[in-house]
Motif scaffolding. Structure first.
Motif, mmCIF file in Angstrom:
data_model
loop_
_atom_site.group_PDB
_atom_site.id
_atom_site.type_symbol
_atom_site.label_atom_id
_atom_site.label_comp_id
_atom_site.label_asym_id
_atom_site.label_seq_id
_atom_site.Cartn_x
_atom_site.Cartn_y
_atom_site.Cartn_z
ATOM 1 N N TYR A 42 -12.168 67.885 18.841
ATOM 2 C CA TYR A 42 -10.971 68.246 18.089
ATOM 3 C C TYR A 42 -9.855 68.938 18.843
ATOM 4 O O TYR A 42 -10.016 69.528 19.828
ATOM 5 C CB TYR A 42 -11.608 69.011 16.701
ATOM 6 N N LEU A 44 -6.358 71.190 18.495
ATOM 7 C CA LEU A 44 -5.968 71.960 17.569
ATOM 8 C C LEU A 44 -4.661 72.330 18.025
ATOM 9 O O LEU A 44 -4.160 72.457 18.948
ATOM 10 C CB LEU A 44 -6.800 73.415 17.864
ATOM 11 N N THR A 64 -8.198 84.279 15.400
ATOM 12 C CA THR A 64 -8.106 83.740 16.674
ATOM 13 C C THR A 64 -9.014 84.302 17.619
ATOM 14 O O THR A 64 -9.802 83.538 18.441
ATOM 15 C CB THR A 64 -6.889 83.735 17.589
ATOM 16 N N HIS A 67 -12.353 82.933 16.496
ATOM 17 C CA HIS A 67 -12.147 81.398 16.907
ATOM 18 C C HIS A 67 -13.014 81.614 18.336
ATOM 19 O O HIS A 67 -13.972 80.697 18.759
ATOM 20 C CB HIS A 67 -11.047 80.801 16.735
ATOM 21 N N ARG A 70 -16.701 82.531 18.593
ATOM 22 C CA ARG A 70 -17.532 81.392 18.090
ATOM 23 C C ARG A 70 -17.661 80.310 19.039
ATOM 24 O O ARG A 70 -18.853 79.824 19.160
ATOM 25 C CB ARG A 70 -17.099 80.927 16.545
ATOM 26 N N LEU A 71 -16.617 79.813 19.660
ATOM 27 C CA LEU A 71 -16.662 78.866 20.740
ATOM 28 C C LEU A 71 -17.461 79.337 21.838
ATOM 29 O O LEU A 71 -18.251 78.661 22.502
ATOM 30 C CB LEU A 71 -15.361 78.318 21.149
ATOM 31 N N ALA A 83 -13.831 73.715 26.012
ATOM 32 C CA ALA A 83 -12.678 73.985 25.185
ATOM 33 C C ALA A 83 -11.806 74.930 26.038
ATOM 34 O O ALA A 83 -11.920 75.543 27.027
ATOM 35 C CB ALA A 83 -13.291 75.454 24.393
ATOM 36 N N VAL A 97 -11.384 70.886 21.938
ATOM 37 C CA VAL A 97 -12.853 71.399 21.838
ATOM 38 C C VAL A 97 -13.529 70.251 22.033
ATOM 39 O O VAL A 97 -13.488 69.259 20.988
ATOM 40 C CB VAL A 97 -13.316 72.299 20.493
ATOM 41 N N MET A 111 -15.934 71.655 13.134
ATOM 42 C CA MET A 111 -14.494 71.734 12.947
ATOM 43 C C MET A 111 -13.954 72.647 12.128
ATOM 44 O O MET A 111 -13.111 73.564 12.070
ATOM 45 C CB MET A 111 -13.998 70.423 13.361
ATOM 46 N N GLU A 113 -15.490 74.671 10.045
ATOM 47 C CA GLU A 113 -15.776 76.139 9.934
ATOM 48 C C GLU A 113 -15.287 76.947 10.976
ATOM 49 O O GLU A 113 -15.540 78.160 11.023
ATOM 50 C CB GLU A 113 -17.354 76.124 9.973
ATOM 51 N N ASP A 114 -14.490 76.499 11.712
ATOM 52 C CA ASP A 114 -13.688 77.187 13.021
ATOM 53 C C ASP A 114 -12.643 78.244 12.147
ATOM 54 O O ASP A 114 -12.001 77.971 11.551
ATOM 55 C CB ASP A 114 -12.905 76.299 13.826
ATOM 56 N N ALA A 124 -6.465 71.413 12.661
ATOM 57 C CA ALA A 124 -7.329 70.590 13.753
ATOM 58 C C ALA A 124 -7.608 69.198 13.082
ATOM 59 O O ALA A 124 -7.735 68.669 11.839
ATOM 60 C CB ALA A 124 -8.760 71.221 13.704
#
Length: 136
Positions: A42, A44, A64, A67, A70-71, A83, A97, A111, A113-114, A124
């Motif tokens: 995806y 961004l 952010t 974000h 999470r990544l 990423a 990502v 994606m 739920e980012d 995204a």
């Protein structure tokens, strides 16, 4: 570098993981076989209304940070392959990502739920993807 730019840079950068996927592809294994996870990417982009650094709220900055965390966790679990982001002004920069999911619906859910996407900080777009070459 401003704190916001540093936060965005950290939010978009992920750890680069070595993955057995490139080896499996080199061996001729079809990654899209039943039961196998498929790869997606995806892209961004910072939302147009936030391309001016002065317009960022604490809530936007927090999104952010969430974000990035999470990544980072998804990378540690082996779902995220790579990423990162370009090093350009907010109106030009974009992040990528590359990750694995069971199917397109699961990929789209990941994606969407980012936290940065949910908060409207980033927009995204999802694309099916296949890593063809990867350095060791």
């Amino acid at each position: 570098m401003s704190k916001l730019k540093t936060a965005i840079l950290h939010a978009m950068l992920g750890a680069l993981l070595a993955t057995p996927l490139a080896h499996a592809q080199a061996q001729g294994h079809d990654h899209a076989q039943a039961g196998k996870r498929q790869q997606y990417l995806y892209v961004l982009r910072v939302a147009p209304q936030l391309q001016d650094e002065a317009k960022w709220s604490e809530k936007d900055k927090a999104a952010t940070t969430q974000h990035f965390e999470r990544l980072k966790q998804a990378t540690e679990k082996g779902q995220v392959i790579l990423a990162g982001r370009t090093s350009e002004a907010l109106d030009k920069t974009f992040g990528l990502v590359i990750f694995e999911a069971e199917n397109e619906a699961a990929a789209r859910k990941f994606m969407n739920e980012d936290p940065a996407v949910k908060a409207g900080v980033m927009k995204a777009t999802l694309h099916p993807y296949s890593v063809a070459l990867q350095r060791k």
